[in-house]
Design an enzyme around this catalytic site. Sequence first.
Site, PDB file in Angstrom:
ATOM      1  N   ASP A 102       0.851  -1.181   0.000  1.00 27.19           N
ATOM      2  CA  ASP A 102       0.000   0.000   0.000  1.00 27.19           C
ATOM      3  C   ASP A 102       0.888   1.233   0.000  1.00 27.19           C
ATOM      4  O   ASP A 102       1.738   1.396   0.884  1.00 27.19           O
ATOM      5  CB  ASP A 102      -0.874  -0.009   1.265  1.00 27.19           C
ATOM      6  CG  ASP A 102      -2.316   0.323   0.968  1.00 27.19           C
ATOM      7  OD1 ASP A 102      -2.552   1.333   0.287  1.00 27.19           O
ATOM      8  OD2 ASP A 102      -3.206  -0.425   1.427  1.00 27.19           O
ATOM      9  N   ASP A 199      -3.218   4.639  -2.404  1.00 23.95           N
ATOM     10  CA  ASP A 199      -4.299   5.186  -1.602  1.00 23.95           C
ATOM     11  C   ASP A 199      -4.712   6.564  -2.124  1.00 23.95           C
ATOM     12  O   ASP A 199      -3.858   7.411  -2.409  1.00 23.95           O
ATOM     13  CB  ASP A 199      -3.828   5.293  -0.147  1.00 23.95           C
ATOM     14  CG  ASP A 199      -4.913   5.711   0.815  1.00 23.95           C
ATOM     15  OD1 ASP A 199      -5.904   4.977   0.934  1.00 23.95           O
ATOM     16  OD2 ASP A 199      -4.755   6.766   1.443  1.00 23.95           O
ATOM     17  N   GLU A 254      -6.804   3.576  -5.851  1.00 28.67           N
ATOM     18  CA  GLU A 254      -8.057   3.893  -5.195  1.00 28.67           C
ATOM     19  C   GLU A 254      -8.457   5.296  -5.644  1.00 28.67           C
ATOM     20  O   GLU A 254      -7.914   6.292  -5.182  1.00 28.67           O
ATOM     21  CB  GLU A 254      -7.925   3.852  -3.670  1.00 28.67           C
ATOM     22  CG  GLU A 254      -9.238   4.193  -2.974  1.00 28.67           C
ATOM     23  CD  GLU A 254      -9.079   4.494  -1.495  1.00 28.67           C
ATOM     24  OE1 GLU A 254     -10.072   4.338  -0.761  1.00 28.67           O
ATOM     25  OE2 GLU A 254      -7.974   4.894  -1.079  1.00 28.67           O
ATOM     26  N   HIS A 316     -11.127  -3.300   3.466  1.00 31.01           N
ATOM     27  CA  HIS A 316     -10.925  -2.871   4.848  1.00 31.01           C
ATOM     28  C   HIS A 316     -11.795  -1.685   5.231  1.00 31.01           C
ATOM     29  O   HIS A 316     -11.941  -1.391   6.423  1.00 31.01           O
ATOM     30  CB  HIS A 316      -9.451  -2.515   5.060  1.00 31.01           C
ATOM     31  CG  HIS A 316      -8.974  -1.394   4.185  1.00 31.01           C
ATOM     32  ND1 HIS A 316      -8.838  -1.528   2.821  1.00 31.01           N
ATOM     33  CD2 HIS A 316      -8.609  -0.124   4.469  1.00 31.01           C
ATOM     34  CE1 HIS A 316      -8.415  -0.397   2.315  1.00 31.01           C
ATOM     35  NE2 HIS A 316      -8.276   0.483   3.287  1.00 31.01           N
ATOM     36  N   ASP A 317     -12.344  -0.980   4.256  1.00 29.91           N
ATOM     37  CA  ASP A 317     -13.164   0.204   4.541  1.00 29.91           C
ATOM     38  C   ASP A 317     -14.661  -0.097   4.582  1.00 29.91           C
ATOM     39  O   ASP A 317     -15.444   0.794   4.925  1.00 29.91           O
ATOM     40  CB  ASP A 317     -12.934   1.279   3.462  1.00 29.91           C
ATOM     41  CG  ASP A 317     -11.630   2.029   3.649  1.00 29.91           C
ATOM     42  OD1 ASP A 317     -11.225   2.225   4.808  1.00 29.91           O
ATOM     43  OD2 ASP A 317     -11.027   2.426   2.633  1.00 29.91           O
TER      44      ASP A 317
END
Length: 372
Positions: A102, A199, A254, A316-317
């Site tokens: 990430d 991200d 993302e 994860h969100d």
Amino acid sequence: MRDSSDHPWWKGATIYQIYPRSFADSNGDGIGDLNGVLHHLDHLQKLGVDAVWLSPIFRSPMLDAGYDISDYCDVDPLFGSLDDIDRLISAVHARGMRLLLDFVPNHTSDQHPWFVESRSSRDNPKRDWYVWRDQPNNWRAQLNAGGAWTWDEGTQQYYLHLFLPQQPDLNWRNPKVVEAMHGVLRFWLDRGVDGFRIDVIHCTGKDPSFADDPRCLAGEPLANFNDQPYSHEVLRGIRRVVDSYPGERVLVGEVNIRSTERVLQYYGAGDELHMSFNFAPLDAPWEPVMFRTCIRDVELLLAPAGAWPTWVLSNHDNSRQRSRYHGSLRSARAAAVMLLTLRGTPFIYQGEELGLEDAQIGAEDRVDPGNR
């Protein structure tokens, strides 16, 4: 493992996301770690996983699940050490799989040495590595953080943070920031990682006029719609670094603006993202018309542009798919079949192969600032 110029390995690969803290604990301290991941690679190989994506493992105060980074070039002791990640990279490669990390380019922790220097004085050489202003505008931050500007008493200015106040935004218009962050990429590419999940890449470009935005007046955080042209320049620079390495290193982004048409722009002319997350299925109820519409819209937009689609149902969100589908194991199984058979690259969140539901966590044990 597929590896050719006309069909790169990531086209149709199955990519498995691991949130290390809750995946596997190897030393009994109650926190998942890199050696825990290492010990479960055979399981992932048997599942047919082609690549593993690790959520942030870097040094961090952990105010936002590791997305507040205080050192991009070290592993947080919670998870292990640089030696541990080197062993994991080697073990992943030995099984014919790939490893993605990430990369968080929009902001650092306020404990990062760069920001500590930046806020030390107005004339510090790193002052312009972050975004400082005498007057705030109306921009709003994510994670229930309110306004996107925090007053620094020591230097009598405000700094920008599109997320928590402890996550100041980097100034990507500063060439020294670009050089330093490209150095971070090279640090990990040199160690053998096969690419990055980036991200909130769309947040890196900011409106240089710093004008008020009416959508923020309505309470919407800027990160939900920020889509400035400069983000594409940032991304093209990142892509050039990655393309300078052999072995088809990959970038998946993302771009969380919930518009497939706008997300498509982040593929560029083959010079930005290799793949961008398609979040429409995360918003869709388990209803055939809704999913047919999602799939059709993605194909109609991406296929003519030669952009490769991705498919994701949990991460994860967001809540797990089975929980969103009212606990139905039958629906979760059907969704998994769909995810793995659509044209594109599926991303599977850890535990979805088991049909897991959301864990029940009491209010006193919750530490996530966004109540995820």
